[in-house]
Design a protein around this motif. Structure first.
Motif, PDB file in Angstrom:
ATOM      1  N   HIS A 160     -35.128  16.744   2.138  1.00 35.60           N
ATOM      2  CA  HIS A 160     -35.525  17.882   2.971  1.00 35.60           C
ATOM      3  C   HIS A 160     -36.012  17.358   4.320  1.00 35.60           C
ATOM      4  N   CYS A 214     -37.554  18.979   8.116  1.00 36.01           N
ATOM      5  CA  CYS A 214     -37.857  20.136   8.938  1.00 36.01           C
ATOM      6  C   CYS A 214     -38.000  19.656  10.380  1.00 36.01           C
ATOM      7  N   CYS A 266     -39.098  25.409   4.780  1.00 33.72           N
ATOM      8  CA  CYS A 266     -40.010  24.299   4.493  1.00 33.72           C
ATOM      9  C   CYS A 266     -40.931  24.745   3.358  1.00 33.72           C
ATOM     10  N   GLY A 267     -41.871  23.884   3.009  1.00 28.56           N
ATOM     11  CA  GLY A 267     -42.814  24.206   1.933  1.00 28.56           C
ATOM     12  C   GLY A 267     -43.712  25.375   2.309  1.00 28.56           C
TER      13      GLY A 267
END
Ligand SMILES: Nc1nc2c(c(=O)[nH]1)N[C@@H](CNc1ccc(C(=O)N[C@@H](CCC(=O)N[C@@H](CCC(=O)N[C@@H](CCC(=O)O)C(=O)O)C(=O)O)C(=O)O)cc1)CN2
Ligand SMILES: [Zn+2]
Length: 772
Positions: free
Chosen positions: A661, A663, A746-747
């Motif tokens: 991941h 960002c 994102c988280g």
């Protein structure tokens, strides 16, 4: 010629995060504006006095900010987009925070404490991006082609006068006009922001004039863009800007500050500017001293950045003196300074009372760094003998770090010394792995997932703090976390997500959590550094060889997976991100430290797989941020960074799916390196750019699967199903549908549950619609 000491900027957050508390209370409506302003003013006063007591003669003002200094500059020159409803005059706090965080009914981040989700349409926050290669984020100025500039904030003058009233003469800091324009963006990239320079300069002149009238002798003008590869037009812009500004205020002296790298091909331009002083970064680019000395006018005051403003190590003061003494003896006026603003270092080492004393003796935070500068000054002005003991102590501390048994782990060194290329290669190519993974996972088209974290609620933070303080026992804390995890898993099943996460409730931060469990790292209690606005991080400190004494995440994964039949992703932070978001040892190349971390993560990946994880995500959120500022250094960095990721990821069988991941990334110019990471699935941030970021992937014919974020998690606004369906269509227009995953940007740790529930329900509905 007497040597003096300057600082270029001091941390704003306060030794006890007073600014965070004051901001968040104000945003929550718990305290009035006056309380926030009083805290801010007290913090400034303390910082000024402290710097003076530590021996700095040249002390900055206007380095403080309630949120961000680039946003302050936008406020100063009136770059305030219409949506924020500014009517002219001084821009108030409401306008300022609307730009920073979005306005009421819109995207305000921590403002809503009532626990309900916003679906309104107020003004969204301005875009945020990385400040050079740091983990500090600034608010991107947005220029219109017909942009007008006018003075909308007298903050620089106010703070200069505020210090003066306390009896402290300061050197006001401004972000320079050329860097300011270069750091901005314009609507649709339709014009060159530098074309606005002529219109911008009169506002800078107005500010300088007000400072001169108030008695300022010098200003510090930061032009950090001078260490970048610049278009030719920028050279002319610098010449024009400083011709105008210096001529406008003949009594005022200008210290032009550059940092984060070498001036390189911009040096000739810089030396031709009519400024009175020049600050150069001699930590990142020690070699530039000779060229600067050779070319600088004899009357140019040189501010030498000899103490590292980007790291936490004590300096070898004798070694610095060996280099600087000849310059002073040659008769030039010299100022000693940190390499850059101390914004990027924690404030005071003395607050860390629980550090290993040997290691503590190797460290220096902002306060200690100013002390180092004043010792250097004394050695230069009065001779080394006057401070011999302190100088020798510093050399001994540095030498002891280099040779200490604590930093060396021969098993680690042996393992990383010869990396067999097969260690950095999956057994089979992606197309073969993909079939095996399909059979094993049996996921629907457009599979849905989230990026890892769920809300870090005040209850979660409180439980962790109480556990840390010994108020609640291990067992109680663990039970609390198990309940949070259980609730999150049940909810994910109910809402219909395909690939689940455990929620990261046990983690304080995605880097610090790992740092705390790896050897070779130490972590602090109070050493906070601003990341953006009121969000801070405590970067772990890597002092020695890195090893993983035992599994770090397996038990939490195992517990979460035991609750459900759907796959739960193993969740790790990747080696490059752990490196880039830590303070890193400087006695070996970063690439070597990164490789050590990569092996530790590789072992964790293997343990997760052995425990039964069929999907493992390795986050590399900071891979792009670590890209060197100069293009000619990209290849080298990307070479080892990608290799480290592959070392971490390649120990698993073909049927185990590796996710990564990222960002905050611009992928166009590094897409081949992203592909070379050879992850099976990558999730990226694309909601704000309306999937435009995907063009890089489609243009490159990126082979693997991609989860383009369909939901901007930086805003509490809940996206409608239709918005996300539209985004998915835009993604499917760019890439084959069978390559696509559906996930947020994102988280979700900074969000609140009510927002998350609605948003993810809508996201799942959008995925279901796409499957038809
Ligand atoms: N390292 C890092 N860099 C990153 C990111 C990231 O996640 N990590 N994300 C991007 C954006 N940057 C971000 C940086 C920080 C935060 C963030 O949420 N920070 C938190 C602190 C996180 C943390 O360390 N939390 C600890 C400590 C929390 C805390 O302050 N506890 C109180 C007590 C709380 C209580 O009693 O209720 C205390 O210690 O005093 C924990 O949860 O354990 C904050 O400022 O509020 C988010 C994004 C880019 N860079
Ligand atoms: Zn992210």
């Amino acid at each position: 010629m007497t040597v003096t000491v300057a600082t270029l900027g001091f941390p704003r957050i306060g030794p006890k995060r007073e600014l965070k508390t004051a901001l968040e209370n104000y945003w929550a409506g718990k305290t009035p504006e006056s309380a926030l302003l009083a805290t801010a003013s007290a913090l400034r006063a303390t910082a000024w006095k402290q710097q003076r007591e530590l021996g700095a003669e040249i002390i900055p003002s206007n380095d403080f900010s309630l949120y961000d200094h680039v946003l302050d500059t936008s406020a100063m020159v009136g770059v305030i987009p219409e949506i924020y409803g500014w009517k002219g005059g001084q821009a108030g706090l409401e306008t300022y925070f609307a730009m920073a965080r979005g306005a009421q009914g819109g995207a305000a981040e921590e403002s809503c404490t009532h626990g309900h989700a916003h679906t309104g349409h107020g003004a969204p926050a301005a875009e945020m991006t990385k400040w050079f290669d740091t983990n500090y984020h600034y608010l991107v100025p947005e220029f219109a082609a017909d942009q007008n500039f006018r003075l909308a904030s007298t903050k620089a003058l106010n703070e200069y006068l505020e210090a003066k009233a306390l009896g402290i003469e300061t050197r006001p800091v401004l972000l320079g006009p050329v860097s300011y324009l270069l750091l901005g963006k314009n609507t649709g990239n339709k014009f060159d922001p530098l074309s606005l320079l002529a219109r911008l300069l009169p506002v800078y002149r107005e500010v300088l004039q007000s400072l001169v009238r108030a008695g300022a002798q010098w200003v510090q003008i930061d032009e950090p863009c001078l260490v970048l590869d610049l278009p030719d037009a920028a050279q002319a812009a610098f010449m024009h800007a400083y011709d105008v500004l210096v001529a406008a205020e003949p009594q005022l002296r200008v210290m032009l500050t550059t940092y984060f790298g070498a001036l390189g091909d911009n040096l000739a331009t810089v030396l031709a500017l009519p400024v009175h002083g020049l600050h150069i970064d001699l930590i990142r680019a020690p070699e530039q001293l000779a060229a600067v000395l050779a070319g600088a006018r004899p009357d140019l005051v040189l501010s030498l950045g000899v103490i590292d403003g980007r790291n936490v190590w004590k300096a070898d003061l004798n070694e610095i003196l060996d280099r600087i003494e000849p310059v002073v003896h040659a008769g030039r006026r010299i100022i000693l300074a940190p390499s850059c603003s101390l914004l990027h270092t924690p404030i005071d080492l003395e607050r860390e009372t629980e550090l290993d004393p040997d290691i503590k003796n190797w460290l220096a935070f902002a306060v200690q760094k100013i002390k180092e500068l004043s010792i250097l000054r004394r050695a230069l002005n009065e001779g080394r003998e006057s401070v011999r003991n302190i100088l020798d102590d510093s050399s001994r501390a540095v030498a002891s770090r280099r040779t200490s048994g604590k930093i060396n782990d021969s098993a680690v060194k042996t393992r990383t010394a010869h990396v067999d290329p097969s260690l950095a290669r999956r057994a089979s190519p992606f197309q073969i792995r993909r079939e095996l993974q399909k059979q094993k996972l049996n996921l629907p088209p457009y599979p849905t997932t989230t990026i890892g974290s769920f809300p870090q609620t005040p209850e979660v933070r409180k439980a962790r703090a109480e556990h840390g303080n010994g108020i609640i026992a291990d067992a109680v804390y663990e039970q609390f976390l198990r309940e949070e995890t259980l609730r999150a898993v049940r909810w994910q099943e109910d809402v219909g997500l395909d690939v689940l996460v455990h929620g990261e409730f046990e983690r304080n931060d995605m880097v610090q959590y790992f740092g705390e469990q790896l050897s070779g790292f130490i972590f602090t209690k109070h050493a906070w550094v601003q990341s953006y606005g009121s969000r801070y991080v405590r970067p772990p400190i890597i002092f020695g060889d890195v090893a993983r004494p035992k599994p770090m995440t397996v038990e939490w994964w195992r517990y979460a997976q035991s609750l459900t039949n759907r796959p739960v992703k193993g969740m790790l932070t990747g080696p490059v991100t752990i490196l880039n978001w830590s303070f890193v040892r400087d006695d070996q190349p970063r690439s070597e430290t990164c490789r050590q971390i990569a092996f530790a993560i590789r072992d964790e990946v293997a343990d997760l797989e052995a425990a039964g994880a069929s999907i493992i995500q390795i986050d590399e959120a900071a891979l792009r941020e670590g890209l060197p500022l100069r293009r000619d250094e990209w290849r080298n960095y990307l070479g080892w960074a990608v290799e480290c990721f592959r070392i971490a990821a390649s120990g698993v069988g073909d049927a185990t799916q590796i996710h990564t991941h990222m960002c905050y990334s611009e992928f166009n110019d590094i897409i081949s390196s992203i592909a070379a990471m050879d992850a099976d699935v990558i999730s990226i941030e694309t909601a704000r750019s309306k999937m435009e970021l995907l063009d890089a992937f489609s243009g490159y014919q990126y082979p693997a699967e991609i989860g383009p974020g369909v939901y901007d998690i930086h805003s509490p606004r809940v996206p409608e199903v239709l918005e996300m369906t539209t985004l998915l269509k835009a993604a499917a227009a760019r890439l084959p549908a069978d390559q696509l995953w559906v996930n947020p940007d994102c988280g979700l740790k900074t969000r609140k549950w009510p927002e998350v529930r609605l948003a993810i329900e809508n996201m799942v509905a959008a995925a279901l619609a796409a499957r038809i």
